[in-house]
Scaffold this motif. Structure first.
Motif, mmCIF file in Angstrom:
data_model
loop_
_atom_site.group_PDB
_atom_site.id
_atom_site.type_symbol
_atom_site.label_atom_id
_atom_site.label_comp_id
_atom_site.label_asym_id
_atom_site.label_seq_id
_atom_site.Cartn_x
_atom_site.Cartn_y
_atom_site.Cartn_z
ATOM 1 N N PHE A 1 0.796 -1.222 0.000
ATOM 2 C CA PHE A 1 0.000 0.000 0.000
ATOM 3 C C PHE A 1 0.831 1.277 0.000
ATOM 4 C CE2 PHE A 1 -3.063 -3.173 1.455
ATOM 5 C CZ PHE A 1 -4.116 -2.894 0.610
ATOM 6 N N ALA A 2 2.124 1.176 0.373
ATOM 7 C CA ALA A 2 2.975 2.373 0.379
ATOM 8 C C ALA A 2 3.127 2.953 -1.024
ATOM 9 C CB ALA A 2 4.353 2.029 0.954
ATOM 10 N N ILE A 3 3.059 2.093 -2.032
ATOM 11 C CA ILE A 3 3.292 2.570 -3.403
ATOM 12 C C ILE A 3 2.217 3.572 -3.831
ATOM 13 C CG2 ILE A 3 2.008 0.731 -4.593
ATOM 14 C CD1 ILE A 3 5.399 2.232 -5.662
ATOM 15 N N SER A 4 0.975 3.406 -3.320
ATOM 16 C CA SER A 4 -0.093 4.336 -3.705
ATOM 17 C C SER A 4 0.146 5.740 -3.148
ATOM 18 C CB SER A 4 -1.458 3.811 -3.246
ATOM 19 O OG SER A 4 -1.546 3.799 -1.838
ATOM 20 N N LEU A 5 1.015 5.851 -2.123
ATOM 21 C CA LEU A 5 1.315 7.151 -1.526
ATOM 22 C C LEU A 5 2.337 7.946 -2.328
ATOM 23 C CD1 LEU A 5 1.620 6.022 2.208
ATOM 24 C CD2 LEU A 5 -0.343 7.128 1.124
ATOM 25 N N VAL A 6 3.140 7.257 -3.134
ATOM 26 C CA VAL A 6 4.253 7.941 -3.803
ATOM 27 C C VAL A 6 4.126 7.984 -5.323
ATOM 28 C CG1 VAL A 6 5.838 7.415 -1.914
ATOM 29 C CG2 VAL A 6 5.698 5.843 -3.851
ATOM 30 N N THR A 7 3.058 7.430 -5.896
ATOM 31 C CA THR A 7 2.941 7.420 -7.359
ATOM 32 C C THR A 7 2.841 8.838 -7.934
ATOM 33 O OG1 THR A 7 0.574 6.998 -7.052
ATOM 34 C CG2 THR A 7 1.951 5.103 -7.604
ATOM 35 N N ARG A 8 2.131 9.724 -7.249
ATOM 36 C CA ARG A 8 2.029 11.101 -7.753
ATOM 37 C C ARG A 8 3.387 11.803 -7.690
ATOM 38 N NH1 ARG A 8 -3.618 14.016 -5.971
ATOM 39 N NH2 ARG A 8 -5.047 12.365 -6.613
ATOM 40 N N LEU A 9 4.148 11.525 -6.630
ATOM 41 C CA LEU A 9 5.484 12.105 -6.497
ATOM 42 C C LEU A 9 6.402 11.605 -7.608
ATOM 43 C CD1 LEU A 9 7.544 13.797 -4.904
ATOM 44 C CD2 LEU A 9 7.978 11.780 -3.487
ATOM 45 N N LEU A 10 6.325 10.338 -7.935
ATOM 46 C CA LEU A 10 7.138 9.770 -9.022
ATOM 47 C C LEU A 10 6.805 10.462 -10.343
ATOM 48 C CD1 LEU A 10 6.906 5.955 -8.120
ATOM 49 C CD2 LEU A 10 8.963 7.381 -8.016
ATOM 50 N N GLY A 11 5.520 10.724 -10.569
ATOM 51 C CA GLY A 11 5.117 11.431 -11.790
ATOM 52 C C GLY A 11 5.691 12.834 -11.856
ATOM 53 N N ARG A 12 5.666 13.541 -10.748
ATOM 54 C CA ARG A 12 6.210 14.912 -10.709
ATOM 55 C C ARG A 12 7.720 14.927 -10.948
ATOM 56 N NH1 ARG A 12 3.551 19.404 -7.453
ATOM 57 N NH2 ARG A 12 1.427 18.750 -6.953
ATOM 58 N N ILE A 13 8.429 13.963 -10.364
ATOM 59 C CA ILE A 13 9.895 13.959 -10.470
ATOM 60 C C ILE A 13 10.360 13.556 -11.861
ATOM 61 C CG2 ILE A 13 12.018 12.873 -9.620
ATOM 62 C CD1 ILE A 13 10.599 12.534 -6.900
ATOM 63 N N LEU B 1 3.869 10.372 6.330
ATOM 64 C CA LEU B 1 3.615 11.668 6.971
ATOM 65 C C LEU B 1 4.885 12.231 7.602
ATOM 66 C CD1 LEU B 1 0.176 11.142 8.793
ATOM 67 C CD2 LEU B 1 0.657 12.780 6.970
ATOM 68 N N ILE B 2 5.602 11.400 8.338
ATOM 69 C CA ILE B 2 6.815 11.855 9.030
ATOM 70 C C ILE B 2 7.888 12.280 8.038
ATOM 71 C CG2 ILE B 2 8.724 11.115 10.512
ATOM 72 C CD1 ILE B 2 6.656 9.273 11.938
ATOM 73 N N VAL B 3 8.130 11.436 7.029
ATOM 74 C CA VAL B 3 9.189 11.712 6.049
ATOM 75 C C VAL B 3 8.849 12.956 5.234
ATOM 76 C CG1 VAL B 3 10.402 10.830 4.017
ATOM 77 C CG2 VAL B 3 9.924 9.299 5.934
ATOM 78 N N SER B 4 7.604 13.017 4.723
ATOM 79 C CA SER B 4 7.223 14.168 3.889
ATOM 80 C C SER B 4 7.207 15.451 4.705
ATOM 81 C CB SER B 4 5.858 13.929 3.237
ATOM 82 O OG SER B 4 4.860 13.749 4.216
ATOM 83 N N ARG C 1 -2.002 11.681 4.776
ATOM 84 C CA ARG C 1 -2.901 12.045 5.876
ATOM 85 C C ARG C 1 -4.288 11.457 5.677
ATOM 86 N NH1 ARG C 1 -4.144 18.303 7.026
ATOM 87 N NH2 ARG C 1 -5.278 18.009 5.063
ATOM 88 N N ALA C 2 -4.781 11.539 4.449
ATOM 89 C CA ALA C 2 -6.110 10.994 4.153
ATOM 90 C C ALA C 2 -6.128 9.479 4.360
ATOM 91 C CB ALA C 2 -6.507 11.347 2.714
ATOM 92 N N GLN C 3 -5.096 8.778 3.862
ATOM 93 C CA GLN C 3 -5.053 7.322 4.007
ATOM 94 C C GLN C 3 -4.920 6.928 5.482
ATOM 95 O OE1 GLN C 3 -3.006 4.717 1.188
ATOM 96 N NE2 GLN C 3 -1.848 3.831 2.886
#
Length: 535
Positions: free
Chosen positions: A40-52, A184-187, A346-348
């Motif tokens: 489930f962690a991957i769903s948190l960072v897919t948008r970030l991967l797209g931006r980078i 949340l902590i890392v971001s 935060r939402a998740q």
């Protein structure tokens, strides 16, 4: 007619809840904690991967992963999990639960760490590396499903077996919660240190160079809980049911369980020989006898898990899109890259804390009182009701004043998934099949579930796209929209309710009673016609 139970198995069935039960729950459960975290962690960072990696200069919206890449990054671990469930499920019955258990955990630790590494810094290299290691991460995770469930069911006593197996699976809820908290902590730490601008105000400055570390740290953290339990997994003895009924070593089974239970147990080697050489206990997975005894059971466990996971994984994997649609997550252009990770996490985390985690533990506390069948039927029923209640008046829920109501309804579908079929579909296959086929059949059932998850993950990435071409994500064709997607999920949940009637109720029965392994022939098998009434 039932034969007398082996003393070692009878001792396990009647044992009071002891420290070793809780030790087994933690050892097996930490594997599921890691499984859920990684998936489930991957769903948190897919948008970030797209931006980078897919930023386009001058574009009005931040970069997003192309459809094929997004599907691969999201779904490749699920494909690996499906393969791992089939392979390690079969291997667990051939080599023993304990021997295979260490392999899966080692694979999870290595590939969790490797998921945060990449060859080069170009999009193709990074995505190819990520997909490669996430496939093998999923392969290791897949093995944990049948092995953890089988080990816990074979260690547990008859009275609280359902709660113990469900408690192992409930660690998945904490894994989902942990993925959100770590994100949340890392971001938050990176956003505080580097403070990127919103995309609307500064296209380039919204994604600071250090953002590339954020997704890597989040994904690599999944290795830590798995590594911490490796030593204890290796110290666990093989289950008595495998040692006695499959490996045919009555003496070793008695010694292992005498040490665990701290009681004297007779080996009963002759009784074991009689059981394992009984023709009733020698049929294979693809035999007519298996089809007669367990064919409908296997159809029930595979179909319900398949249908449940279509709904469950599609909800989880596109929940950030649902929450954006109702305004709970602001538009991407109004946030920085790291700020967006924080909002999605935060939402998740709130949904996991308020609905996902409580749902799992309701199952743990009530499964041996209500029974597996009742909880699964109830869960599918309420998932259907709430999904339709979200779908048909969807326009009503998109209004700003109604968005909190939408989130509550959406959370209730998660609650009844976990206080319902998401837990019971994991528990039942570990109870109703013979010891020599138990891990294999659980692996087949779980693999059917992951096939449903792949349908949800891949299919709903496209299906949930807007019907208006102007509102679709970059690179995606128009879809049927979130409203129609939710209607389809409601129908799928209803079908799950129907197929639940194929699943037996294992509550309060020994594993051998459920599988028929303690049945005794009343008379030798002959070619004469079997009569059902006296003449």
């Amino acid at each position: 007619m039932a034969r007398e139970q082996l003393q070692v198995l009878s001792a396990l069935d009647s044992a009071k809840t002891q420290l070793y039960h809780f030790t087994a729950i933690v050892i097996a459960g930490m594997g599921f904690f890691t499984d859920a975290y990684d998936l489930f962690a991957i769903s948190l960072v897919t948008r970030l991967l797209g931006r980078i990696y897919y930023h386009k200069d001058g574009a009005p919206k931040p970069g997003t992963l192309p459809p094929g890449v997004a599907s691969s990054v999201t779904g490749v671990a699920l494909v690996g999990t499906l393969c791992g469930q089939l392979f390690f499920g079969w291997l667990g019955d051939k080599m023993g639960r304990k021997r295979v258990y260490g392999m899966t955990l080692a694979l999870m630790v290595i590939c969790s760490l490797a998921s945060g590494l990449s060859f080069g810094n170009e999009a193709k290299g990074v995505m190819a590396t990520l997909c490669f290691f996430r496939f093998w991460l999923g392969f290791g995770i897949g093995g944990d499903y049948p092995l953890s469930a089988t080990i816990m069911s074979e260690y547990a006593n008859k009275k609280t077996r359902g709660a113990f197996i469900a408690a192992v699976f409930a660690m998945q809820g904490f894994g989902i919660l942990a993925s959100g908290i770590v994100a949340l902590i890392v971001s938050s730490a990176f956003d505080h240190a580097f403070n990127g601008a919103s995309y609307a105000s500064n296209h380039v400055g919204s994604t600071v160079p250090q953002a590339d570390y954020v997704w890597r740290i989040i994904l690599m953290f999944g290795a830590i809980p798995a590594a911490l339990t490796y030593y204890w997994r290796m110290k666990m003895p093989e289950t008595a049911r495998y040692t006695a009924l499959v490996a045919k070593n009555a003496k070793q089974a008695a010694q292992d369980m005498a040490r665990v239970l701290q009681v004297e147990i007779e080996a009963e080697e002759q009784k074991v020989e009689k059981i394992v050489h009984d023709s009733r206990n020698s049929y294979g997975l693809f035999s007519k006898e298996f089809a007669r005894r367990h064919g409908l059971h296997l159809l029930g466990t595979t179909s319900t898990w398949f249908l449940l996971d279509i709904a469950f994984y599609s909800q989880n994997l596109f929940q950030k899109d649902v929450l954006s649609g109702i305004g709970w997550i602001p538009k991407p252009a109004t946030m920085s890259a790291i700020g967006e990770v924080f909002r999605v996490a935060r939402a998740q985390t709130l949904i996991a804390l308020c609905s996902t985690v409580p749902g799992y533990w309701f199952t743990v506390f009530l499964i041996d009182r209500m029974g597996r069948f009742a909880i699964q039927l109830m869960g599918f029923f309420f998932m259907t009701v709430f999904m339709f209640a979200l779908a048909f008046p969807y326009h009503h829920w998109t209004k700003h004043e109604n968005r909190i109501g939408f989130v509550i309804m959406y959370s209730l579908t998660f609650f009844f998934a976990n206080f319902g079929p998401n837990a019971t579909t994991f528990v039942v296959p570990a109870e109703i099949f013979p010891a020599r086929l138990r891990s294999t059949c659980h692996g087949i059932s779980a693999a059917a579930g992951k096939a449903g998850a792949i349908v949800g993950a891949y299919g709903f990435l496209y299906a949930s796209q807007s019907t208006d071409p102007k509102n679709t994500d970059a690179g995606y064709p128009t879809g049927i929209g979130i409203k129609n997607s939710l209607i389809i999920l409601g129908v799928i949940n209803f079908l799950g309710l129907v197929f639940t009637f194929l699943v037996p109720e294992p509550n309060g029965k020994s594993l051998e009673e459920l599988s028929g392994e303690n049945e005794e022939d009343i008379e030798p098998v002959s070619n004469t016609t079997n009569r059902t009434v006296p003449v």
